[in-house]
Design a protein around this motif. Structure first.
Motif, PDB file in Angstrom:
ATOM      1  N   LEU A   1       0.818  -1.204   0.000  1.00 49.34           N
ATOM      2  CA  LEU A   1       0.000   0.000   0.000  1.00 49.34           C
ATOM      3  C   LEU A   1       0.852   1.254   0.000  1.00 49.34           C
ATOM      4  O   LEU A   1       0.402   2.309  -0.438  1.00 49.34           O
ATOM      5  CB  LEU A   1      -0.921   0.000   1.226  1.00 49.34           C
ATOM      6  CG  LEU A   1      -1.886  -1.189   1.344  1.00 49.34           C
ATOM      7  CD1 LEU A   1      -2.659  -1.109   2.653  1.00 49.34           C
ATOM      8  CD2 LEU A   1      -2.836  -1.220   0.171  1.00 49.34           C
ATOM      9  N   LEU A   2       2.064   1.151   0.505  1.00 50.78           N
ATOM     10  CA  LEU A   2       2.976   2.294   0.551  1.00 50.78           C
ATOM     11  C   LEU A   2       4.395   1.773   0.469  1.00 50.78           C
ATOM     12  O   LEU A   2       4.806   0.937   1.277  1.00 50.78           O
ATOM     13  CB  LEU A   2       2.780   3.089   1.854  1.00 50.78           C
ATOM     14  CG  LEU A   2       3.707   4.289   2.056  1.00 50.78           C
ATOM     15  CD1 LEU A   2       3.453   5.336   0.977  1.00 50.78           C
ATOM     16  CD2 LEU A   2       3.520   4.892   3.440  1.00 50.78           C
ATOM     17  N   ILE A   3       5.132   2.235  -0.541  1.00 55.55           N
ATOM     18  CA  ILE A   3       6.522   1.831  -0.704  1.00 55.55           C
ATOM     19  C   ILE A   3       7.396   2.883  -0.038  1.00 55.55           C
ATOM     20  O   ILE A   3       7.498   4.009  -0.510  1.00 55.55           O
ATOM     21  CB  ILE A   3       6.890   1.669  -2.185  1.00 55.55           C
ATOM     22  CG1 ILE A   3       6.002   0.600  -2.837  1.00 55.55           C
ATOM     23  CG2 ILE A   3       8.361   1.301  -2.343  1.00 55.55           C
ATOM     24  CD1 ILE A   3       6.239   0.428  -4.317  1.00 55.55           C
ATOM     25  N   GLU A   4       7.993   2.530   1.093  1.00 48.01           N
ATOM     26  CA  GLU A   4       8.826   3.451   1.846  1.00 48.01           C
ATOM     27  C   GLU A   4      10.293   3.153   1.583  1.00 48.01           C
ATOM     28  O   GLU A   4      10.717   1.995   1.639  1.00 48.01           O
ATOM     29  CB  GLU A   4       8.532   3.344   3.339  1.00 48.01           C
ATOM     30  CG  GLU A   4       7.105   3.768   3.695  1.00 48.01           C
ATOM     31  CD  GLU A   4       6.817   3.577   5.161  1.00 48.01           C
ATOM     32  OE1 GLU A   4       6.038   4.359   5.702  1.00 48.01           O
ATOM     33  OE2 GLU A   4       7.371   2.644   5.762  1.00 48.01           O
ATOM     34  N   ASN A   5      11.038   4.194   1.301  1.00 48.01           N
ATOM     35  CA  ASN A   5      12.462   4.019   1.060  1.00 48.01           C
ATOM     36  C   ASN A   5      13.152   3.553   2.327  1.00 48.01           C
ATOM     37  O   ASN A   5      12.795   3.950   3.436  1.00 48.01           O
ATOM     38  CB  ASN A   5      13.061   5.339   0.575  1.00 48.01           C
ATOM     39  CG  ASN A   5      14.474   5.158   0.068  1.00 48.01           C
ATOM     40  OD1 ASN A   5      15.422   5.156   0.838  1.00 48.01           O
ATOM     41  ND2 ASN A   5      14.616   5.003  -1.238  1.00 48.01           N
TER      42      ASN A   5
END
Length: 400
Positions: free
Chosen positions: A276-280
């Motif tokens: 749902l969210l690609i976080e670095n």
């Protein structure tokens, strides 16, 4: 209602009441572009969120954009067209600001019927061109303040990962916290959480906490050191892992054996859903030692072992286990086929299997009878047709 995100409370107040003596500073609610409301006794503030496009080529790279509040204002009805507060993708509005631009202008849009005492929105100005016009959710009262007394700031929001462990794995597409690789920052299996890693070993050597061979020697003496697990970047990024899991399981439709499922979980690092969210990875504290997860897992394992030790010879638990085995045995005997765990049990006798086999024989016999009846009907129809043809020929009538 809205969620309070920041509040002030006097901590050393005797017999303090958190409901009465807590003052909220900001809340979150409303449209995605204007979700922050700052509440202070002496001033009002409006906060807008926007996405400058094109974005930075490097993820999480700092981009400073200075801003000047233009001295002139524009009245709402003078050809002002407000734009949507949500982009086509459902995120904050996208404002075209070239990467070479380091400063933009902000112009207030004032109301047409209130003698310019309230600001109803702002215009984003790049050079001399208005690139975006946004309406406030609620007008900003100007009182007797001059435009020069108003402060405008642009601050970059790079993003902060969720602190809640369950929400972290949910956003990353990881199946659950008890899966094989539950860490949202790296692909370390949970069985290695409590083990000494190479990263911790080097840190301990650097601080003089241990004495021993270096990492290059490949010998850690009496210490059991495990190799650092790969981070969730590159081919092990959550989106890449989700693609591999989808391909391996045919989008979840393929039923895998236990060994195949474990191999698939290792290959995809337990990512079974699209993220749902690609976080670095730079934004993760990393928790490289997995101290919280390792301690919690070990703590629960020790509790379970101790409880089971207490329950081993307890009369109540013995009777409960016997009752459980009896119920399981009764349920197994009601199965229409031999359960897998019973196939080697020579003494197992099912109640339903003989009845099921008899019903299959009855169904097969009834099927044979129905086939014979259908064949008789076809034969009788063909016999009537032949007699009818002979009667027509005797009467001299052509069948054509």
């Amino acid at each position: 209602g809205n969620d309070i995100t920041t509040s002030i409370r006097l901590l050393n107040r005797k017999k303090g009441n958190s409901m009465k003596h807590t003052y909220p500073i900001s809340t979150v609610g409303g449209p995605v572009c204007e979700c922050l409301t700052v509440m202070t006794p002496s001033q009002e503030c409006r906060s807008l969120m926007f996405l400058p496009i094109p974005p930075n080529a490097v993820v999480c790279e700092n981009r400073a954009i200075a801003v000047d509040l233009l001295p002139d204002v524009i009245v709402e009805d003078n050809g002002v067209v407000f734009m949507d507060d949500v982009s086509a993708s459902g995120g904050p509005p996208e404002v075209p600001i070239p990467l070479i631009v380091v400063k933009i202008g902000i112009r207030l849009v004032v109301g047409k019927d209130d003698h310019q005492s309230t600001a109803v929105g702002v215009q984003f100005v790049v050079g001399t061109e208005v690139v975006h016009t946004q309406r406030f959710r609620s007008p900003l009262r100007l009182y007797d303040d001059k435009v020069s007394d108003i402060t405008v700031r642009i601050q970059q929001v790079i993003g902060i990962p969720a602190n809640d462990g369950k929400q972290q794995v949910l956003l990353a597409g990881i199946s659950n916290n008890s899966c094989l690789c539950p860490c949202p920052a790296c692909t370390c299996p949970k069985g290695d959480f409590s083990k000494l890693s190479q990263r911790l070993w080097k840190l301990m050597l650097k601080r003089g906490l241990v004495e021993g061979p270096t990492q290059e020697d490949g010998d850690y003496g009496d210490y059991c050191v495990t190799e650092d697990a790969p981070l969730r970047v590159g081919e092990m990024a959550v989106d890449k892992c989700a693609e591999r899991y989808k391909k391996r399981t045919l989008n979840g439709h393929l039923q895998l054996t236990a060994s195949e499922q474990r191999a698939t979980n290792l290959e995809s690092a337990s990512v079974s859903n699209p993220p749902l969210l690609i976080e670095n990875s730079k934004k993760h504290s990393g928790e490289p030692l997995h101290e919280s997860s390792g301690l919690i897992n070990t703590f629960y394992d020790r509790i379970r072992d101790r409880i089971r030790g207490y329950e081993t010879d307890d009369d109540f638990m013995v009777r409960m286990r016997e009752a459980k085995d009896e119920v399981k045995d009764m349920l197994d005997r009601l199965e229409i086929s031999v359960p897998k765990h019973r196939k080697k049990d020579q003494q197992f006798e099912s109640i339903m299997i003989p009845i099921h086999n008899s019903s299959k024989e009855l169904r097969s016999g009834m099927g044979d009878v129905l086939k014979k009846i259908k064949a008789k009907k076809r034969l009788m129809r063909s016999g009537r047709s032949a007699r009818s043809m002979r009667i027509l020929q005797i009467m001299g009538i052509s069948s054509n």
